[in-house]
Each structure stands twice: as C-alpha cells, then as structure tokens.
Design a protein around this motif. Sequence first.
Motif, mmCIF file in Angstrom:
data_model
loop_
_atom_site.group_PDB
_atom_site.id
_atom_site.type_symbol
_atom_site.label_atom_id
_atom_site.label_comp_id
_atom_site.label_asym_id
_atom_site.label_seq_id
_atom_site.Cartn_x
_atom_site.Cartn_y
_atom_site.Cartn_z
ATOM 1 N N GLU A 11 0.826 -1.210 0.000
ATOM 2 C CA GLU A 11 0.000 0.000 0.000
ATOM 3 C C GLU A 11 0.860 1.261 0.000
ATOM 4 O O GLU A 11 0.538 2.229 -0.690
ATOM 5 C CB GLU A 11 -0.927 0.009 1.212
ATOM 6 C CG GLU A 11 -2.065 -0.981 1.089
ATOM 7 C CD GLU A 11 -2.946 -1.001 2.334
ATOM 8 O OE1 GLU A 11 -2.996 0.018 3.053
ATOM 9 O OE2 GLU A 11 -3.567 -2.042 2.571
ATOM 10 N N GLN A 12 1.946 1.263 0.750
ATOM 11 C CA GLN A 12 2.822 2.433 0.827
ATOM 12 C C GLN A 12 3.548 2.676 -0.480
ATOM 13 O O GLN A 12 3.829 3.815 -0.838
ATOM 14 C CB GLN A 12 3.838 2.271 1.957
ATOM 15 C CG GLN A 12 3.239 2.339 3.324
ATOM 16 C CD GLN A 12 4.264 2.016 4.407
ATOM 17 O OE1 GLN A 12 5.388 1.628 4.138
ATOM 18 N NE2 GLN A 12 3.850 2.159 5.646
ATOM 19 N N TYR A 14 2.537 1.646 -3.591
ATOM 20 C CA TYR A 14 1.669 1.748 -4.764
ATOM 21 C C TYR A 14 1.561 3.185 -5.279
ATOM 22 O O TYR A 14 1.746 3.430 -6.476
ATOM 23 C CB TYR A 14 0.271 1.209 -4.441
ATOM 24 C CG TYR A 14 -0.646 1.206 -5.635
ATOM 25 C CD1 TYR A 14 -0.569 0.206 -6.587
ATOM 26 C CD2 TYR A 14 -1.584 2.223 -5.822
ATOM 27 C CE1 TYR A 14 -1.413 0.196 -7.692
ATOM 28 C CE2 TYR A 14 -2.420 2.221 -6.915
ATOM 29 C CZ TYR A 14 -2.329 1.210 -7.843
ATOM 30 O OH TYR A 14 -3.152 1.212 -8.942
#
Length: 76
Positions: A11-12, A14
């Motif tokens: 998530e970080q 992306y």
Amino acid sequence: MTRRLCPAIAEQSYGPVIAAITELLDAGKKDGSIRPDADPGDFLQLTGALWRAAAGPEDRAPHMLALILDGLRTHR
C-alpha cells in the motif's frame, strides 16, 4: 514457498510507483510516442506478471515485455 509483500508495504509503495509510471506515460503521450489511452494501473498490472515469468530456457519475460511496450506505442 511463495513470497508475498506485506500489505502495508504494498500500500505504501503503490502511490509512488503509480505516480512515477504516470509521469513517464504522460511524457510519452505529450510527445506522441505513447497512445493517449495508456493507463498507469494497467501498465503496472501487466508488468507485474513479468517477475512471475519462468526463468530458464522457456523465459517468456522478454517477449511479454516487448508485447506490453508495443501495445503502448501509438500506431501511425
């Protein structure tokens, strides 16, 4: 054993990865070398398959990458 990225790491990373791909695609769209409908998310998903391509005598990654890059080009 299959390695999987920690969801938090994925998530970080992306956002910055999509931002970098967007910048590159936009530069190509501006100079006419990249088709206008090229989408950074699509590009990331397609190229994500390359790291799973089997290495060895039947290494498909170079051919797959050539198809992806050819698909980005404008057809004049």
